[in-house]
Scaffold this motif. Sequence first.
Motif, PDB file in Angstrom:
ATOM      1  N   LEU A 181       0.829  -0.900  -0.041  1.00 49.41           N
ATOM      2  CA  LEU A 181      -0.283   0.138  -0.016  1.00 49.41           C
ATOM      3  C   LEU A 181       0.913   1.078   0.323  1.00 49.41           C
ATOM      4  CD1 LEU A 181      -3.143  -1.647   2.553  1.00 49.41           C
ATOM      5  CD2 LEU A 181      -2.613  -0.904   0.320  1.00 49.41           C
ATOM      6  N   ASN A 182       0.268   2.323  -0.740  1.00 48.63           N
ATOM      7  CA  ASN A 182       1.511   3.754  -0.592  1.00 48.63           C
ATOM      8  C   ASN A 182       0.022   4.267   0.038  1.00 48.63           C
ATOM      9  OD1 ASN A 182       2.995   5.653  -1.254  1.00 48.63           O
ATOM     10  ND2 ASN A 182       2.131   6.175  -3.728  1.00 48.63           N
ATOM     11  N   LEU A 183       0.899   5.085   0.897  1.00 47.51           N
ATOM     12  CA  LEU A 183       0.903   5.577   1.657  1.00 47.51           C
ATOM     13  C   LEU A 183       0.607   7.141   1.008  1.00 47.51           C
ATOM     14  CD1 LEU A 183      -0.936   7.258   4.090  1.00 47.51           C
ATOM     15  CD2 LEU A 183       1.702   7.295   5.600  1.00 47.51           C
ATOM     16  N   LEU A 184      -0.603   7.869   0.447  1.00 50.70           N
ATOM     17  CA  LEU A 184      -0.535   9.299  -0.246  1.00 50.70           C
ATOM     18  C   LEU A 184      -0.450  10.201   0.706  1.00 50.70           C
ATOM     19  CD1 LEU A 184      -3.056   8.052  -2.883  1.00 50.70           C
ATOM     20  CD2 LEU A 184      -0.896   8.145  -2.805  1.00 50.70           C
ATOM     21  N   ALA A 185      -1.232   9.831   2.457  1.00 54.71           N
ATOM     22  CA  ALA A 185      -1.258  11.081   2.733  1.00 54.71           C
ATOM     23  C   ALA A 185      -2.293  10.732   4.189  1.00 54.71           C
ATOM     24  CB  ALA A 185      -2.749  12.170   1.810  1.00 54.71           C
ATOM     25  N   SER A 186      -1.737  11.501   4.774  1.00 56.95           N
ATOM     26  CA  SER A 186      -1.871  11.654   6.915  1.00 56.95           C
ATOM     27  C   SER A 186      -2.258  12.859   7.165  1.00 56.95           C
ATOM     28  CB  SER A 186      -0.655  10.442   7.180  1.00 56.95           C
ATOM     29  OG  SER A 186      -0.862  10.654   8.625  1.00 56.95           O
ATOM     30  N   CYS A 187      -3.793  12.699   7.701  1.00 57.98           N
ATOM     31  CA  CYS A 187      -3.668  13.762   8.515  1.00 57.98           C
ATOM     32  C   CYS A 187      -4.732  13.817   8.958  1.00 57.98           C
ATOM     33  CB  CYS A 187      -4.969  15.013   7.045  1.00 57.98           C
ATOM     34  SG  CYS A 187      -5.656  14.257   6.751  1.00 57.98           S
ATOM     35  N   ARG A 188      -5.294  14.846  10.370  1.00 55.54           N
ATOM     36  CA  ARG A 188      -6.369  14.459  11.223  1.00 55.54           C
ATOM     37  C   ARG A 188      -7.319  15.799  10.743  1.00 55.54           C
ATOM     38  NH1 ARG A 188      -4.656  14.094  17.946  1.00 55.54           N
ATOM     39  NH2 ARG A 188      -7.257  14.018  18.330  1.00 55.54           N
ATOM     40  N   ASP A 189      -8.591  15.947  11.648  1.00 54.60           N
ATOM     41  CA  ASP A 189      -9.512  16.516  11.365  1.00 54.60           C
ATOM     42  C   ASP A 189     -10.274  16.353  13.130  1.00 54.60           C
ATOM     43  OD1 ASP A 189     -10.191  18.954  10.887  1.00 54.60           O
ATOM     44  OD2 ASP A 189     -11.086  18.909   8.285  1.00 54.60           O
ATOM     45  N   VAL A 190     -10.970  17.393  12.910  1.00 57.30           N
ATOM     46  CA  VAL A 190     -12.199  17.315  13.718  1.00 57.30           C
ATOM     47  C   VAL A 190     -13.550  17.830  13.688  1.00 57.30           C
ATOM     48  CG1 VAL A 190     -13.188  18.659  16.127  1.00 57.30           C
ATOM     49  CG2 VAL A 190     -10.688  17.931  15.896  1.00 57.30           C
ATOM     50  N   CYS A 191     -14.068  17.017  13.158  1.00 62.10           N
ATOM     51  CA  CYS A 191     -15.881  17.173  12.940  1.00 62.10           C
ATOM     52  C   CYS A 191     -16.509  17.823  13.929  1.00 62.10           C
ATOM     53  CB  CYS A 191     -15.684  15.967  11.660  1.00 62.10           C
ATOM     54  SG  CYS A 191     -17.630  16.495  11.038  1.00 62.10           S
ATOM     55  N   ARG A 192     -17.726  19.342  13.393  1.00 63.00           N
ATOM     56  CA  ARG A 192     -17.997  18.950  14.339  1.00 63.00           C
ATOM     57  C   ARG A 192     -19.493  19.298  13.713  1.00 63.00           C
ATOM     58  NH1 ARG A 192     -14.215  22.605  16.192  1.00 63.00           N
ATOM     59  NH2 ARG A 192     -13.369  22.030  18.529  1.00 63.00           N
ATOM     60  N   GLN A 193     -20.463  18.537  14.587  1.00 66.94           N
ATOM     61  CA  GLN A 193     -22.046  18.571  14.173  1.00 66.94           C
ATOM     62  C   GLN A 193     -22.408  18.823  14.988  1.00 66.94           C
ATOM     63  OE1 GLN A 193     -22.681  17.269  10.897  1.00 66.94           O
ATOM     64  NE2 GLN A 193     -20.703  16.192  10.988  1.00 66.94           N
ATOM     65  N   LYS A 194     -24.148  19.797  14.100  1.00 64.03           N
ATOM     66  CA  LYS A 194     -24.161  20.212  15.080  1.00 64.03           C
ATOM     67  C   LYS A 194     -26.366  20.052  14.456  1.00 64.03           C
ATOM     68  CE  LYS A 194     -25.920  25.424  17.015  1.00 64.03           C
ATOM     69  NZ  LYS A 194     -25.512  26.724  17.456  1.00 64.03           N
ATOM     70  N   SER A 195     -26.669  20.047  15.411  1.00 65.76           N
ATOM     71  CA  SER A 195     -28.300  20.324  14.812  1.00 65.76           C
ATOM     72  C   SER A 195     -29.498  20.323  16.138  1.00 65.76           C
ATOM     73  CB  SER A 195     -28.659  18.947  14.341  1.00 65.76           C
ATOM     74  OG  SER A 195     -27.615  17.883  12.985  1.00 65.76           O
ATOM     75  N   GLU A 196     -30.685  20.280  15.394  1.00 67.43           N
ATOM     76  CA  GLU A 196     -31.881  20.946  16.008  1.00 67.43           C
ATOM     77  C   GLU A 196     -32.668  20.062  16.319  1.00 67.43           C
ATOM     78  OE1 GLU A 196     -33.231  24.544  14.966  1.00 67.43           O
ATOM     79  OE2 GLU A 196     -31.134  25.460  16.448  1.00 67.43           O
ATOM     80  N   ILE A 197     -33.316  18.480  17.936  1.00 67.73           N
ATOM     81  CA  ILE A 197     -34.200  18.422  17.546  1.00 67.73           C
ATOM     82  C   ILE A 197     -35.174  18.845  17.873  1.00 67.73           C
ATOM     83  CG2 ILE A 197     -34.837  16.170  18.853  1.00 67.73           C
ATOM     84  CD1 ILE A 197     -31.651  15.323  18.497  1.00 67.73           C
ATOM     85  N   VAL A 198     -36.251  18.632  17.084  1.00 67.05           N
ATOM     86  CA  VAL A 198     -37.793  19.176  17.383  1.00 67.05           C
ATOM     87  C   VAL A 198     -38.409  18.115  17.908  1.00 67.05           C
ATOM     88  CG1 VAL A 198     -39.779  20.173  16.252  1.00 67.05           C
ATOM     89  CG2 VAL A 198     -37.494  20.750  16.171  1.00 67.05           C
ATOM     90  N   LEU A 199     -39.661  18.708  19.517  1.00 63.19           N
ATOM     91  CA  LEU A 199     -40.064  16.899  19.792  1.00 63.19           C
ATOM     92  C   LEU A 199     -41.631  17.219  18.861  1.00 63.19           C
ATOM     93  CD1 LEU A 199     -39.937  18.168  23.334  1.00 63.19           C
ATOM     94  CD2 LEU A 199     -37.801  15.980  22.862  1.00 63.19           C
TER      95      LEU A 199
END
Length: 236
Positions: free
Chosen positions: A162-180
């Motif tokens: 396998l050839n490693l093309l890229a290695s990175c780290r990211d933080v994914c923030r999810q924001k949603s509203e829940i309606v009862l």
Amino acid sequence: MELKKKYIHMSHEKGRAMSQVTLDDDYNVPESKPDIVRIITTKGAIHLEEAKAETGHVLLRGNLGFQVLYRSDGEENNIAYLEGEIPFSETVNLDGAEEFDPVKATWDIEDLNIGIINSRKLSIRAVVVLRASAEEQVLEEFTSRLELPGDYQQKTGTWGALNLLASCRDVCRQKSEIVLPSNKPNVREILWRSVELRSVESHVEDGKAVVTGEILAAVLYSEEEESERLQWYETT
């Protein structure tokens, strides 16, 4: 005789180590929360904020977050909720580790015990197992063929790589509203919550890593009109 060689960049694990840590601390109930009469349920999780390699060891820094659902002496609602955290900084000895080495770290909570000291103070005790490994990039040398004058025999083989093309780290923030839904009463106070990430899949698309999945969210809450009545709702 001349050997023809090829070179492959490889990720090599320099070593791994494990450390068992006991976190023990007292926690004062905030003034905004009612007195504790009896603990109903608890849960906790480790939040690693830093994993850094240094010479001969790895530094792990983070906190133990905990949540407590308890019965209180409140006049309006005898069920209450609180959360807090205990910070920690632990050094894990790891032979061969050098500064700036990439580090992978995982954790397990083997035991979490939250007890009542008095109505305004809790005892928090946890046994946590921390695992760390350090890696390095190495250049491996392989002989692809040889060149000799005259007749000779050689045996060759094919191996996949396998050839490693890229290695990175990211933080994914999810924001949603829940309606009862309309058949659920309004929320007065959230007493307990659970959030779980499920069905995670990933693929590469146009130079990006696309990650999909779903979040199961569940809440226990008291009604706005009837403060002593509890309601439960979950959704994805």
